[in-house]
Every structure is written in structure tokens, then in C-alpha cells.
Design a protein around this motif. Sequence first.
Motif, PDB file in Angstrom:
ATOM      1  N   UNK A  17       2.628  -0.606  -1.724  1.00  0.00           N
ATOM      2  CA  UNK A  17       3.100   0.339  -2.739  1.00  0.00           C
ATOM      3  C   UNK A  17       4.519   0.786  -2.384  1.00  0.00           C
ATOM      4  N   UNK A  18       4.744   1.058  -1.109  1.00  0.00           N
ATOM      5  CA  UNK A  18       6.065   1.496  -0.638  1.00  0.00           C
ATOM      6  C   UNK A  18       7.107   0.394  -0.862  1.00  0.00           C
ATOM      7  N   UNK A  19       6.709  -0.873  -0.665  1.00  0.00           N
ATOM      8  CA  UNK A  19       7.625  -1.985  -0.923  1.00  0.00           C
ATOM      9  C   UNK A  19       7.991  -2.053  -2.399  1.00  0.00           C
ATOM     10  N   UNK A  20       7.013  -1.826  -3.273  1.00  0.00           N
ATOM     11  CA  UNK A  20       7.230  -1.904  -4.715  1.00  0.00           C
ATOM     12  C   UNK A  20       8.048  -0.726  -5.229  1.00  0.00           C
ATOM     13  N   UNK A  21       7.719   0.467  -4.755  1.00  0.00           N
ATOM     14  CA  UNK A  21       8.372   1.693  -5.227  1.00  0.00           C
ATOM     15  C   UNK A  21       8.919   2.443  -4.028  1.00  0.00           C
ATOM     16  N   UNK A  22      10.040   1.968  -3.510  1.00  0.00           N
ATOM     17  CA  UNK A  22      10.629   2.480  -2.284  1.00  0.00           C
ATOM     18  C   UNK A  22      11.114   3.918  -2.336  1.00  0.00           C
ATOM     19  N   UNK A  23      11.283   4.461  -3.537  1.00  0.00           N
ATOM     20  CA  UNK A  23      11.723   5.852  -3.644  1.00  0.00           C
ATOM     21  C   UNK A  23      10.600   6.838  -3.325  1.00  0.00           C
ATOM     22  N   UNK A  24       9.365   6.370  -3.320  1.00  0.00           N
ATOM     23  CA  UNK A  24       8.243   7.261  -3.020  1.00  0.00           C
ATOM     24  C   UNK A  24       8.183   7.499  -1.513  1.00  0.00           C
ATOM     25  N   UNK A  25       8.011   8.745  -1.139  1.00  0.00           N
ATOM     26  CA  UNK A  25       7.971   9.091   0.280  1.00  0.00           C
ATOM     27  C   UNK A  25       6.569   8.878   0.853  1.00  0.00           C
ATOM     28  N   UNK A  26       6.504   8.823   2.164  1.00  0.00           N
ATOM     29  CA  UNK A  26       5.204   8.696   2.828  1.00  0.00           C
ATOM     30  C   UNK A  26       4.314   9.896   2.502  1.00  0.00           C
ATOM     31  N   UNK A  27       4.913  11.082   2.438  1.00  0.00           N
ATOM     32  CA  UNK A  27       4.141  12.278   2.085  1.00  0.00           C
ATOM     33  C   UNK A  27       3.572  12.170   0.672  1.00  0.00           C
ATOM     34  N   UNK A  28       4.377  11.670  -0.258  1.00  0.00           N
ATOM     35  CA  UNK A  28       3.885  11.496  -1.630  1.00  0.00           C
ATOM     36  C   UNK A  28       2.745  10.485  -1.665  1.00  0.00           C
ATOM     37  N   UNK A  36      -4.681   6.514  -9.221  1.00  0.00           N
ATOM     38  CA  UNK A  36      -3.756   5.794 -10.090  1.00  0.00           C
ATOM     39  C   UNK A  36      -2.926   6.736 -10.960  1.00  0.00           C
ATOM     40  N   UNK A  37      -3.550   7.757 -11.542  1.00  0.00           N
ATOM     41  CA  UNK A  37      -2.803   8.658 -12.417  1.00  0.00           C
ATOM     42  C   UNK A  37      -1.737   9.422 -11.646  1.00  0.00           C
ATOM     43  N   UNK A  38      -2.041   9.780 -10.406  1.00  0.00           N
ATOM     44  CA  UNK A  38      -1.045  10.468  -9.576  1.00  0.00           C
ATOM     45  C   UNK A  38       0.100   9.523  -9.214  1.00  0.00           C
ATOM     46  N   UNK A  39      -0.232   8.268  -8.928  1.00  0.00           N
ATOM     47  CA  UNK A  39       0.803   7.275  -8.635  1.00  0.00           C
ATOM     48  C   UNK A  39       1.723   7.122  -9.839  1.00  0.00           C
ATOM     49  N   UNK A  46      10.132   9.757  -9.838  1.00  0.00           N
ATOM     50  CA  UNK A  46      11.099   9.146  -8.934  1.00  0.00           C
ATOM     51  C   UNK A  46      12.086   8.234  -9.661  1.00  0.00           C
ATOM     52  N   UNK A  47      11.612   7.554 -10.711  1.00  0.00           N
ATOM     53  CA  UNK A  47      12.446   6.554 -11.377  1.00  0.00           C
ATOM     54  C   UNK A  47      12.911   6.964 -12.769  1.00  0.00           C
ATOM     55  N   UNK A  48      12.492   8.137 -13.232  1.00  0.00           N
ATOM     56  CA  UNK A  48      12.939   8.611 -14.532  1.00  0.00           C
ATOM     57  C   UNK A  48      12.492   7.730 -15.687  1.00  0.00           C
TER      58      UNK A  48
END
Length: 66
Positions: A17-28, A36-39, A46-48
Motif C-alpha cells: 500500500x505504501x509503495x502504491x500511495x507513498x504520500x500516506x504515512x505509517x501512522x495513517x 477499505x473505506x478509511x483507505x 493525500x492526493x486531492x
Amino acid sequence: MNWDTVAGNWTQFKGKVKEQWGKLTDDELDMIAGQRDQLAGKIQEAYGIGREEAERQIDGFERTLH
């Protein structure tokens, strides 16, 4: 692969998931905990992008896990 499998093995999938959406933090990612809904919401923030686009991206991500 369905999302229940991803959610059940979230710790294993967090890296992908981090590779796909690198703007997401480990805490998030920890807070999302495979929901899924939270993701989708965090991807939107993160991506607007809109909800439909976030869901489309998640669907594509699921297909790559097969």
C-alpha cells in the motif's frame, strides 16, 4: 483476491500500500488497519482526488494482488 484477505493480513500488505500511495504515512496506515473505506478517505485527502477515483485506484490495486 478480495479485500477481506487484505484486511485480515494488513500488516503484510502495508508495504505494498505504501509503495502504491507513498504520500500516506505509517501512522495513517496503522490507523486504517485494513479498512477499505478509511483507505479511500486517506487517499482522497493525500492526493486531492474524489471518492470514485480513490475507489478506482483501490480496485486496480486489488487486481495486482492476484
